[in-house]
Design a protein around this motif. Sequence first.
Motif, mmCIF file in Angstrom:
data_model
loop_
_atom_site.group_PDB
_atom_site.id
_atom_site.type_symbol
_atom_site.label_atom_id
_atom_site.label_comp_id
_atom_site.label_asym_id
_atom_site.label_seq_id
_atom_site.Cartn_x
_atom_site.Cartn_y
_atom_site.Cartn_z
ATOM 1 N N CYS A 34 0.604 -1.234 -0.332
ATOM 2 C CA CYS A 34 0.156 -0.073 0.368
ATOM 3 C C CYS A 34 0.937 1.212 -0.300
ATOM 4 N N ILE A 35 1.702 1.456 0.741
ATOM 5 C CA ILE A 35 3.102 2.304 0.065
ATOM 6 C C ILE A 35 3.749 2.462 -0.803
ATOM 7 N N GLY A 36 4.142 3.558 -1.348
ATOM 8 C CA GLY A 36 4.859 3.659 -2.963
ATOM 9 C C GLY A 36 5.715 4.628 -2.266
ATOM 10 N N LYS A 37 5.772 6.029 -1.016
ATOM 11 C CA LYS A 37 6.496 6.654 -1.427
ATOM 12 C C LYS A 37 6.222 6.293 0.200
ATOM 13 N N PRO A 38 7.219 6.417 1.076
ATOM 14 C CA PRO A 38 6.843 6.762 2.251
ATOM 15 C C PRO A 38 6.855 8.224 2.592
ATOM 16 N N GLY A 39 6.494 8.407 3.205
ATOM 17 C CA GLY A 39 6.466 10.264 4.269
ATOM 18 C C GLY A 39 5.749 10.397 5.450
ATOM 19 N N ASN A 40 5.855 11.408 6.068
ATOM 20 C CA ASN A 40 5.421 11.899 7.216
ATOM 21 C C ASN A 40 3.736 11.344 7.234
#
Length: 96
Positions: free
Chosen positions: A51-57
């Motif tokens: 589910c998480i393509g680009k980890p961020g805040n």
Amino acid sequence: MDNFSSDYNSTTAGSGKMDPTAIMEQVKIQIAVANAQELLQRMTDKCFKKCIGKPGNSLDNAEQKCIAMCMDRYMDTWNTCSRTYNSRLQRERARM
């Protein structure tokens, strides 16, 4: 493990013998905790990768929905497998 050692000490105090029932209960509790930890770890790993393509805040709405659905499906699958496994164990025990 602190709970186990304190329970172990209480089962041996006075008599010098271990209480097999108390030991089995502790083992069952430890197995249940280990299974819950394994479930959480595997679910986290798989759903994060999916589910998480680009980890961020923070998570956007699509990621939040994906994680919620992924976790629901994973839990449903885990529960189905567990019920099936337990049923099979019961059938095998009944044969003996």
